[in-house]
Design a protein around this motif. Structure first.
Motif, PDB file in Angstrom:
ATOM      1  N   ALA A  48      64.222 -23.796  39.420  1.00 33.68           N
ATOM      2  CA  ALA A  48      65.663 -23.987  39.615  1.00 33.68           C
ATOM      3  C   ALA A  48      65.997 -24.391  41.050  1.00 33.68           C
ATOM      4  O   ALA A  48      67.047 -24.982  41.307  1.00 33.68           O
ATOM      5  CB  ALA A  48      66.408 -22.708  39.253  1.00 33.68           C
ATOM      6  N   GLN A  49      65.109 -24.077  41.989  1.00 37.33           N
ATOM      7  CA  GLN A  49      65.292 -24.508  43.373  1.00 37.33           C
ATOM      8  C   GLN A  49      64.771 -25.928  43.589  1.00 37.33           C
ATOM      9  O   GLN A  49      65.305 -26.679  44.395  1.00 37.33           O
ATOM     10  CB  GLN A  49      64.551 -23.552  44.328  1.00 37.33           C
ATOM     11  CG  GLN A  49      65.012 -22.118  44.265  1.00 37.33           C
ATOM     12  CD  GLN A  49      66.453 -21.951  44.686  1.00 37.33           C
ATOM     13  OE1 GLN A  49      66.919 -22.568  45.632  1.00 37.33           O
ATOM     14  NE2 GLN A  49      67.184 -21.091  43.970  1.00 37.33           N
ATOM     15  N   VAL A  50      63.732 -26.280  42.848  1.00 38.73           N
ATOM     16  CA  VAL A  50      63.061 -27.570  43.059  1.00 38.73           C
ATOM     17  C   VAL A  50      63.873 -28.727  42.488  1.00 38.73           C
ATOM     18  O   VAL A  50      63.868 -29.821  43.026  1.00 38.73           O
ATOM     19  CB  VAL A  50      61.644 -27.538  42.427  1.00 38.73           C
ATOM     20  CG1 VAL A  50      60.970 -28.899  42.491  1.00 38.73           C
ATOM     21  CG2 VAL A  50      60.785 -26.501  43.145  1.00 38.73           C
ATOM     22  N   THR A  51      64.593 -28.493  41.371  1.00 44.47           N
ATOM     23  CA  THR A  51      65.339 -29.577  40.734  1.00 44.47           C
ATOM     24  C   THR A  51      66.645 -29.064  40.147  1.00 44.47           C
ATOM     25  O   THR A  51      66.740 -27.918  39.742  1.00 44.47           O
ATOM     26  CB  THR A  51      64.504 -30.251  39.626  1.00 44.47           C
ATOM     27  OG1 THR A  51      65.272 -31.294  39.025  1.00 44.47           O
ATOM     28  CG2 THR A  51      64.087 -29.254  38.537  1.00 44.47           C
ATOM     29  N   ASN A  52      67.670 -29.934  40.106  1.00 46.42           N
ATOM     30  CA  ASN A  52      68.915 -29.574  39.407  1.00 46.42           C
ATOM     31  C   ASN A  52      69.070 -30.377  38.126  1.00 46.42           C
ATOM     32  O   ASN A  52      70.154 -30.565  37.607  1.00 46.42           O
ATOM     33  CB  ASN A  52      70.145 -29.759  40.314  1.00 46.42           C
ATOM     34  CG  ASN A  52      70.348 -31.209  40.722  1.00 46.42           C
ATOM     35  OD1 ASN A  52      69.553 -32.084  40.390  1.00 46.42           O
ATOM     36  ND2 ASN A  52      71.428 -31.486  41.434  1.00 46.42           N
ATOM     37  N   ASP A  53      67.933 -30.847  37.611  1.00 47.96           N
ATOM     38  CA  ASP A  53      67.873 -31.597  36.353  1.00 47.96           C
ATOM     39  C   ASP A  53      67.212 -30.680  35.316  1.00 47.96           C
ATOM     40  O   ASP A  53      66.058 -30.278  35.478  1.00 47.96           O
ATOM     41  CB  ASP A  53      67.046 -32.866  36.584  1.00 47.96           C
ATOM     42  CG  ASP A  53      66.844 -33.707  35.331  1.00 47.96           C
ATOM     43  OD1 ASP A  53      66.901 -33.150  34.218  1.00 47.96           O
ATOM     44  OD2 ASP A  53      66.599 -34.913  35.460  1.00 47.96           O
TER      45      ASP A  53
ATOM     46  N   LEU B 221      74.378 -28.959  38.264  1.00 48.17           N
ATOM     47  CA  LEU B 221      74.025 -27.599  37.860  1.00 48.17           C
ATOM     48  C   LEU B 221      73.655 -26.728  39.057  1.00 48.17           C
ATOM     49  O   LEU B 221      72.965 -27.167  39.974  1.00 48.17           O
ATOM     50  CB  LEU B 221      72.861 -27.628  36.873  1.00 48.17           C
ATOM     51  CG  LEU B 221      73.083 -28.459  35.611  1.00 48.17           C
ATOM     52  CD1 LEU B 221      71.968 -28.203  34.609  1.00 48.17           C
ATOM     53  CD2 LEU B 221      74.425 -28.165  34.970  1.00 48.17           C
ATOM     54  N   GLN B 222      74.110 -25.497  39.035  1.00 47.33           N
ATOM     55  CA  GLN B 222      73.760 -24.518  40.059  1.00 47.33           C
ATOM     56  C   GLN B 222      72.388 -23.903  39.717  1.00 47.33           C
ATOM     57  O   GLN B 222      72.031 -23.780  38.539  1.00 47.33           O
ATOM     58  CB  GLN B 222      74.817 -23.422  40.129  1.00 47.33           C
ATOM     59  CG  GLN B 222      76.183 -23.920  40.557  1.00 47.33           C
ATOM     60  CD  GLN B 222      76.158 -24.573  41.922  1.00 47.33           C
ATOM     61  OE1 GLN B 222      75.632 -24.010  42.879  1.00 47.33           O
ATOM     62  NE2 GLN B 222      76.699 -25.779  42.017  1.00 47.33           N
ATOM     63  N   PRO B 223      71.616 -23.505  40.739  1.00 49.27           N
ATOM     64  CA  PRO B 223      70.287 -22.928  40.471  1.00 49.27           C
ATOM     65  C   PRO B 223      70.294 -21.794  39.451  1.00 49.27           C
ATOM     66  O   PRO B 223      69.414 -21.726  38.591  1.00 49.27           O
ATOM     67  CB  PRO B 223      69.840 -22.436  41.861  1.00 49.27           C
ATOM     68  CG  PRO B 223      70.515 -23.371  42.813  1.00 49.27           C
ATOM     69  CD  PRO B 223      71.858 -23.658  42.190  1.00 49.27           C
TER      70      PRO B 223
END
Length: 330
Positions: free
Chosen positions: A193-198, A170-172
């Protein structure tokens, strides 16, 4: 929670097109293999597909979410939707046999049946061979959804009998949109959204009071570094260390600080729409004018070096005190 295919389209547009076309044309495959990294939405899409398959009042291709079938799938108690997950470390032959026995029966309320195998790569050899026989002789109106993060560990004979559906990381911006869709403010959504792509991890962070407070602590440290330089080491001692108590939290704190300086550089490069701390835009624009790009990149490098030293087991308080002394120069 994903409620419609429009929700999925935000972060998996190709998959949305593939599956909705199949739903619309009533040409769903008898077996799918959903593969991709953790947090890319595989299980959620599996349940959404189940709802589209069983929904009594389908809205074009999206389930209504209100009918008896949709509600029972949401609550996990639909009699013709079966979910198999590892029993301990693996999915065992007995679990597949139980599934086969269920599917040998007539559907409880219709002739449709659907099963989801979570972590399908963790099937034992015997379980995989049992499933293979199941896949070789598919029942009509039956759908299998196999979910895995490591499809290369699965039998080629199983792979060849499934339609492969690859979920992209996933993109931020996609994660930000998904989090904001949960009534979370933009300034928190942009940061998680910057910290994780989960997505699941992002939802958890967005609702975590500790994370919201961490963001405020980082902003306060940044403001101390800009406006009250001599007080930064005192701030580390009095407020920072008590909040960022273990190595994982200390690394998160450094990441959040890094994104602030990254925003300064982003503004200097004329990309204001990409700023993460958008609620600080005016303040950041003013500071961006007061620093050179070289100064900002040097500060970012210092934070990255602090992250590296944190993993080398340097004393965290000493590391932070040295970092703020470096950041307040220039």
């Amino acid at each position: 929670m994903i409620k419609s295919w429009e929700d999925v389209r935000v972060y998996q547009p190709r998959i949305t097109k593939l599956l909705t076309n199949s739903i619309e044309k009533k040409r769903l495959a008898h077996a799918y293999l959903f593969e991709g990294k953790k947090g890319t939405g595989k299980k959620d899409v599996g349940f959404l597909l189940a709802k589209s398959f069983f929904c009594d009042n389908l809205q074009q291709v999206s389930p209504c979410g209100e009918c008896r079938n949709c509600k029972r799938i949401d609550s996990g108690n639909h009699p013709d939707v079966h979910v198999v997950e590892p029993d301990g470390l693996s999915i065992k032959k007995s679990q597949i046999q139980s599934l086969q026995e269920e599917f040998a029966k007539t559907g409880v309320e219709s002739n449709k049946k659907l099963y989801i195998l979570v972590h399908a790569d963790k099937m034992t050899t015997n379980a995989a061979n049992s499933l293979l026989k199941f896949l070789e002789e598919p029942h009509s109106n039956t759908i299998a959804i196999l979910i895995t993060e490591q499809y290369h560990r699965m039998l080629n004979t199983i792979l060849s009998r499934c339609q492969l559906v690859s979920f992209q990381p996933l993109q931020p911006k996609a994660i930000e949109a998904a989090v904001m869709n949960q009534d979370i403010s933009k300034h928190i959504a942009s940061l998680v959204a910057q910290v994780t792509n989960d997505t699941e991890a992002a939802f958890g962070l967005a609702r975590d009071d500790w994370f919201a407070q961490a963001r405020m602590k980082v902003i306060k440290l940044y403001e101390v570094l800009i406006n009250r330089k001599g007080q930064a080491p005192i701030y580390i001692h009095s407020e920072w260390m008590s909040h960022f108590q273990d190595k994982e939290k200390q690394e998160t704190g450094l990441d959040l600080l890094l994104y602030l300086y990254k925003d300064l550089l982003t503004i200097q490069l004329g990309n204001e729409q990409q700023v993460i701390y958008s609620d600080m835009m005016q303040q950041l624009k003013q500071h961006a004018l007061q620093m050179t790009q070289r100064s900002v990149t040097d500060k970012m490098t210092s934070i990255l070096e602090a992250k590296r030293r944190l993993h080398a087991n340097v004393n965290p308080q000493l590391l932070m005190e040295q970092l703020v002394l470096t950041l307040q120069e220039g």
